[in-house]
Each structure stands twice: as structure tokens, then as C-alpha cells.
Design an enzyme around this catalytic site. Structure first.
Site, PDB file in Angstrom:
ATOM      1  N   TYR A 295       0.838  -1.205   0.000  1.00  0.00           N
ATOM      2  CA  TYR A 295       0.000   0.000   0.000  1.00  0.00           C
ATOM      3  C   TYR A 295       0.873   1.256   0.000  1.00  0.00           C
ATOM      4  O   TYR A 295       0.583   2.236  -0.685  1.00  0.00           O
ATOM      5  CB  TYR A 295      -0.895  -0.048   1.240  1.00  0.00           C
ATOM      6  CG  TYR A 295      -1.992   0.976   1.294  1.00  0.00           C
ATOM      7  CD1 TYR A 295      -2.959   1.033   0.295  1.00  0.00           C
ATOM      8  CD2 TYR A 295      -2.088   1.871   2.357  1.00  0.00           C
ATOM      9  CE1 TYR A 295      -3.982   1.948   0.369  1.00  0.00           C
ATOM     10  CE2 TYR A 295      -3.107   2.787   2.433  1.00  0.00           C
ATOM     11  CZ  TYR A 295      -4.060   2.834   1.436  1.00  0.00           C
ATOM     12  OH  TYR A 295      -5.068   3.752   1.510  1.00  0.00           O
ATOM     13  N   ARG A 299       1.069   4.370  -2.783  1.00  0.00           N
ATOM     14  CA  ARG A 299       0.913   5.788  -2.486  1.00  0.00           C
ATOM     15  C   ARG A 299       2.179   6.593  -2.717  1.00  0.00           C
ATOM     16  O   ARG A 299       2.146   7.825  -2.671  1.00  0.00           O
ATOM     17  CB  ARG A 299       0.488   5.966  -1.026  1.00  0.00           C
ATOM     18  CG  ARG A 299      -0.877   5.404  -0.752  1.00  0.00           C
ATOM     19  CD  ARG A 299      -1.413   5.925   0.536  1.00  0.00           C
ATOM     20  NE  ARG A 299      -0.497   5.703   1.655  1.00  0.00           N
ATOM     21  CZ  ARG A 299      -0.785   5.972   2.908  1.00  0.00           C
ATOM     22  NH1 ARG A 299      -1.956   6.462   3.209  1.00  0.00           N
ATOM     23  NH2 ARG A 299       0.074   5.749   3.874  1.00  0.00           N
TER      24      ARG A 299
ATOM     25  N   CYS B 148      -8.107   9.691   2.010  1.00  0.00           N
ATOM     26  CA  CYS B 148      -7.450   8.408   1.748  1.00  0.00           C
ATOM     27  C   CYS B 148      -6.018   8.600   1.299  1.00  0.00           C
ATOM     28  O   CYS B 148      -5.102   7.998   1.828  1.00  0.00           O
ATOM     29  CB  CYS B 148      -8.222   7.617   0.698  1.00  0.00           C
ATOM     30  SG  CYS B 148      -9.844   7.169   1.280  1.00  0.00           S
ATOM     31  N   HIS B 149      -5.816   9.424   0.276  1.00  0.00           N
ATOM     32  CA  HIS B 149      -4.472   9.565  -0.258  1.00  0.00           C
ATOM     33  C   HIS B 149      -4.097  11.023  -0.462  1.00  0.00           C
ATOM     34  O   HIS B 149      -3.174  11.338  -1.208  1.00  0.00           O
ATOM     35  CB  HIS B 149      -4.323   8.766  -1.558  1.00  0.00           C
ATOM     36  CG  HIS B 149      -4.722   7.331  -1.378  1.00  0.00           C
ATOM     37  ND1 HIS B 149      -5.980   6.883  -1.653  1.00  0.00           N
ATOM     38  CD2 HIS B 149      -4.033   6.278  -0.893  1.00  0.00           C
ATOM     39  CE1 HIS B 149      -6.054   5.589  -1.354  1.00  0.00           C
ATOM     40  NE2 HIS B 149      -4.893   5.199  -0.887  1.00  0.00           N
ATOM     41  N   GLY B 150      -4.867  11.922   0.158  1.00  0.00           N
ATOM     42  CA  GLY B 150      -4.460  13.326   0.201  1.00  0.00           C
ATOM     43  C   GLY B 150      -4.634  14.113  -1.088  1.00  0.00           C
ATOM     44  O   GLY B 150      -3.729  14.827  -1.494  1.00  0.00           O
TER      45      GLY B 150
END
Lengths: 424, 184
Positions: A295, A299, B148-150
């Protein structure tokens, strides 16, 4: 399998069966007298432990399926009913839930063992590749299983992971609609995930069978990383390794049982006890711990990759992240051809050993990065930047360090035989 | 199997035999047959007719005050409707469009400047961004922020910072009166 001349059994019943289907001959050959290197350490327990976990998951899973309802209106409540009303339901569910974590613990250690002692090298490439296939199937199975309780993390985990496929150019959106069977994660999605979650463990069994078959063709690697040469180098599998495996397994089960009885939710996430709500994303979505390093790599890519000084984007940040994450597993498939050093065991490769241990620390650090929020900071440095650097080391280890070491690392002298390596 | 010397040649061309032709055609027919059976199986996973038949959603906008937002469901997805203030509209229009990663003017994204209608799903990996309530984080550009991921979205729902590749989608909608819309 076992064909050709065979020894007679004294027991007439066994002999009657074995002369028609030589299953006892086969068991004796593969698990009784099977010559096994005599220098195994406890790292060699984890194949058997993983096998035990697979069986545990299948047995507890089949029982759970008998009380579970795969429908968005009932799934969450049926899991709560298992927890409260079904006899021993709480125990079976906690065994299954924590079993997933402990299955991954066993497999991660098993994989580390293969890396450290070079078990993926010639002639065990296919054995290793089958192992990576099992790992991939396990990840898919675990992901779909996590969706079934239909809590908030289930729902949003499913949403995020299925949306990964929308990054594929041109056909991505259609693929996601096909996966969902609708326009969002909904009842059709839950239904098919349940069907597949039930199916995939049996596919894993099939690949495990091939994995063990391949193992019994090449024989096991060992801590010295050299092939057995004489009878002095090996022991019969039974009773030596059946006992050693049983002992290791009991220690492992003790730790597993501790979690099941005393910390059953420690490895999970409290948000999954909130029923799924398509309108509210939890402030902090994280996957289960065993996915965190991957994960983090997903990201790590927060920038588009394009042609410099133009507006043309070749790979968007989203696609870049998806490629980076799946690529990290794809690399494992080609590992036997990235590390071509003739010495297998890290014992005799000090440089490889150092870089590998850094790799392990780096992998754990990636897990930490994955567990934190997207905008976390370490002092003045954004954590995502450190995540990018750690992703760089992960890739660098496979694509630069291993090929480079294969060419230039001299390594220590190998012992003349397993027998003599034990005597040192 | 025919012996080498007896194998009949077609058209006298070297290396091509009647057997090759038969094998190729049989293989091709088999492949087409397998694909035609596989397709209904795969297609059964696509949205079923009742899922496709999900109705449009009608929304009464009259209770909304300036600066307020509501979330409605459409096809199982959240739709954000925000009644934007003058300041928010100005901020959305004051942007250098060429510098955006998904270039769209605010005018292209609204039918009436006051009413911003968006599919409330982050274009990165499908989370629901926060910012519908004034107490929630709205990101650095005063619109929405995906936890969640900005990803940061501005007051026109355009992606300004973070991993999302596209602006928040604008669904098809029509104003059925001055204060009501029909989505879908």
C-alpha cells in the site's frame, strides 16, 4: 507418482490397498524415508506451518460460511450473529480472522528464508515461482475475505482496491464496472467476492500440490546452500523432521492462540465494526497489516510522469502507483534471473547478507509508511517522500544491487559438504 | 499419421498440406466457439438490467442557504451539491486554467454559477472526499479533501494537489425549475 517395483507391506489390509493404489508407498517415499538435509534450522518449519494454516483457514471458513449471508442488508448482522448467538461462533470467527494474519506471518517468514538462503536459485526456480503464485492467490483471497463482514473498512477497502483497475488506460472504467457488477461496490460485488473467496483456497491447494511436487523433485535447500552429496548429509524426513516441524508448529500455534483468546482484534481495525456506509469514507483507511508495505508503494507515486517541458503525461500518478505496487510482486517472479550469483546461502555472501537485512528493515519501514495518513510528516519531511525513497530501495535491491552483486561479490569459501559444515 | 512421402500437397506449394489447413480451420473454429461461450459468462458479471434501470434522482434545492452543501445518492454514489458563495465562485474563476492538471474552466463545470453539482467520488481510488460540512477538512483550496491519499480539490471540484488524475466528475443534470434538479 509411485509406480514400478514396490516393497510389500506386512499389514494385509494396507498391502491390499497399496497393490491397487500405491498410496502408502508414495507416502513412505515422500514423507517417510524422504532424504532431507540434516542441517535444517527452524526457518525450515514455516512451509509446514503455512500448510497447517491453510487447512485451518479452510476448515474454519467452511463452518463460518454456513452461518454467513452474502447480502448487503444482512452480511454485517450475520457476522454479529456468528459472534453472539452461534455456538462457539466467536471462537471460529476469531480463529479465521487471526488465522489470515498468522498465515501471512508464516508465509512472510517462509519467503524471507528463501531469500536469505537462496532457495529460489537453480534448480528451484519453478518451485519459487509457484510460491509467488500462492502468495498472489493468498493476497486476493484475503482481500475478498476482508470485504465479507461489510464493515466500513470492508467497503472502502473494496472500493479503493477495485478502483486500482480504473488506472488501466482506455478499458479501465469498463473493467471496474465489470468487477462491481454495478456503478459502485454493492450487492453484486459482495456476492461474487463471497463466491470467489470460497473458491480460491482450493486453487491455492492445487498450487500448493504443485509447489510440494516441485520441492520433492529438486529436494530441499538448506542453510549451507549446497546440495547433499552423500548419505551422511541427509536424514529421513520421518521421524526427524516430522518431530522438528511439530515442535515448531506447537510454538507457533501457542502464539496464534494467544491472539485468538487474548487480543483477537489487535491485528484488525475498529472501523470494521461500523456497518458499511457508501456516503462516509473513514478518515483513515488502511488495509490489513500484511498489505501495508505494498500500500505504501501504491501511495509513493504522487507525481505524473511525462515528457519534460511539455504538458504531455505518459503515466499519471495513479497509474504510476498501480504499476509500482503490482511491479513489486512481478519482480519476485523474475528474482531467480536477477540474482545469478553461484553461492546460494547468505552465510557465505557477506555483502548480500547486509543488503538483504537492509531490505527487510526497509520493507518493515514501508509497512509503517503505509499505516500512516497520506499527509503525515516526520519533523519537516513529508513521510510520503521517505516512502518514495524506501520504494526506491525496494526496486533498487532487485534491479541494481542483486545483478551487481551477482557480478562482483566474491563470497566466502563454501564448505565441502553439508556434513562438514555442521561439524564446524 | 500419413507417412512423409504420401502426404498430399495442396496447390503444389511447399510445406503446406491439407492437414495444416484442416488443423488451422479446426483450431480457428474451436477458438471462436470457446470465445462465444466465454462471453456470456463474462458478460453476466456486468451490471444486470435492474441495476441499469436505476432511476434518476430529483433534488429540491430550495432549503439550501448560500455556503451550504447536501449529499444525495444517485446510482449508489454520493452526489455533492454545494450552493457556492460569491467568494467561492470568484476563487474558482480566478485560477490560471493552463496551470491545472485537468484543464477545465469553472464555467464549463456549472450550469448556474451558484450551484455546483459533482459526483462525490475521488477520481484517485474512489473514496468520498470530506468538505461537505464546514467543519470537515476542505484541503488547501477550500473545496474538498480526500483523506485516503491526500487529494485536494478546489471550489469548482477540480484537482489541485495530490494523486488524483482528474477533476471530480460532473453528472448529467437538468434544472427542472429554478430550485430543483434532476440528476441522470
Amino acid at each position: 507418482m509411485a509406480s514400478g517395483p514396490r516393497e510389500k507391506f506386512d499389514n494385509p489390509t494396507i498391502e491390499w490397498i497399496d497393490s491397487r493404489l500405491p498410496i502408502f508407498t508414495m507416502l513412505n517415499k515422500e514423507y517417510g524415508v524422504f532424504p532431507t538435509p540434516k542441517n535444517f534450522n527452524y526457518f525450515w518449519n514455516f512451509g509446514a506451518i503455512a500448510m497447517f494454516m491453510l487447512i485451518t483457514m479452510i476448515v474454519s471458513g467452511i463452518i463460518l460460511a454456513m452461518s454467513y449471508t452474502a447480502h448487503v442488508d444482512y452480511a454485517f448482522d450475520s457476522v454479529e450473529r456468528i459472534m453472539r448467538d452461534v455456538n462457539s461462533g466467536w471462537l471460529i470467527r476469531y480463529i479465521h480472522m487471526n488465522g489470515a494474519s498468522f498465515f501471512f506471518i508464516a508465509v512472510f517468514i517462509h519467503m524471507f528464508r528463501s531469500l536469505y538462503y537462496g532457495s529460489y536459485k537453480q534448480p528451484r526456480e519453478i518451485l519459487w515461482i509457484l510460491g509467488v503464485v500462492i502468495f498472489l492467490l493468498m493476497m486476493a483471497t484475503a482481500f475478498m475475505g476482508y470485504v465479507l463482514p461489510w464493515g466500513q473498512m470492508s467497503y472502502w477497502g473494496a472500493t479503493v482496491i477495485t478502483n486500482l483497475f480504473s488506472a488501466i488506460p482506455f478499458v479501465g472504467e469498463s473493467i471496474v464496472t465489470l468487477l462491481w457488477g454495478g456503478f459502485s461496490v454493492d450487492n453484486p460485488t459482495l456476492n461474487r467476492f463471497f463466491a470467489l473467496h470460497y473458491l480460491m483456497p482450493f486453487l491455492i491447494c492445487a498450487v500448493v500440490f504443485l509447489h510440494v511436487w516441485a520441492l520433492h523433485v529438486t529436494g530441499s535447500n538448506n542453510p549451507a546452500g549446497i546440495e547433499p552429496k552423500t548419505k551422511k548429509d541427509t536424514l529421513p524426513f520421518h521421524p526427524y523432521y516430522t518431530m522438528k516441524d511439530t515442535f515448531g508448529l506447537l510454538v507457533f500455534i501457542t502464539i496464534y492462540a494467544f491472539f485468538v483468546f487474548y487480543a483477537p482484534d489487535y491485528l484488525g481495525h475498529p472501523d470494521n465494526y461500523i456497518p458499511a456506509d457508501p456516503l462516509v469514507t473513514p478518515a483513515h483507511i488502511v488495509p490489513e497489516w500484511y498489505f501495508l508495505p505494498f500500500y505504501a508503494m501504491l501511495r509513493a507515486i504522487t507525481f505524473d510522469i511525462g515528457i519534460p517541458f511539455t504538458d504531455i503525461t505518459i503515466i499519471s500518478a495513479k497509474l504510476g502507483g498501480v504499476i509500482t505496487m503490482f511491479g513489486s510482486i512481478a519482480l519476485l517472479f523474475v528474482l531467480p534471473w536477477l540474482d545469478t550469483h553461484p553461492i546460494r546461502s547468505a552465510r557465505y555472501r557477506p555483502l548480500f547478507k547486509t543488503f538483504l537485512l537492509i531490505f527487510v528493515v526497509n520493507f518493515v519501514f514501508l509497512g509503517y509508511v503505509g499505516s500512516q495518513g497520506a499527509d503525515a510528516m516526520v519533523g519537516p519531511i513529508p513521510l510520503s517522500l521517505l516512502g518514495l525513497l524506501a520504494t526506491g530501495y525496494y526496486y533498487g535491491f532487485f534491479l541494481a544491487i542483486l545483478p551487481w552483486l551477482s557480478k562482483f561479490e566474491k563470497g566466502r569459501d563454501l564448505p565441502p559438504s553439508i556434513h562438514e559444515s555442521v561439524l564446524d | 499419421m500419413a507417412t512423409k512421402t504420401k502426404t498430399p500437397k495442396s496447390n503444389g506449394k511447399k510445406g503446406e498440406t491439407r492437414r495444416d489447413f484442416l488443423q488451422l480451420t479446426a483450431g480457428a473454429f474451436g477458438a471462436v466457439g470457446a470465445a462465444s461461450v466465454a462471453w456470456p459468462l463474462i458478460n453476466s458479471l456486468n451490471p444486470a438490467k435492474d441495476t441499469l434501470a436505476l432511476a434518476t434522482t430529483e433534488v429540491d434545492l430550495s432549503p439550501l442557504l448560500v455556503g451550504q452543501s447536501i449529499t444525495v445518492m444517485w446510482r449508489g454514489k454520493p452526489v455533492f451539491i454545494r450552493r457556492r458563495s460569491e467568494k467561492e465562485i470568484e476563487e474558482a474563476r480566478d485560477v490560471d486554467v493552463a496551470a491545472l492538471s485537468d484543464k477545465q474552466t469553472d464555467e464549463d463545470r456549472v450550469q448556474k454559477p451558484e450551484w455546483l453539482v459533482l459526483v462525490g467520488i475521488c477520481t484517485h481510488l474512489g473514496c468520498v472526499p470530506t468538505g461537505q460540512k464546514s467543519t470537515e477538512p476542505r484541503g488547501e483550496y477550500g473545496g474538498w479533501f480526500c483523506p485516503c491519499h491526500g487529494s485536494h480539490y478546489d471550489t469548482s471540484g477540480r484537482i489541485r494537489k495530490g494523486p488524483a488524475p482528474k477533476n471530480l466528475a460532473v453528472p448529467d443534470y437538468v434544472f427542472t425549475s429554478d430550485t430543483a434538479i434532476k440528476i441522470g
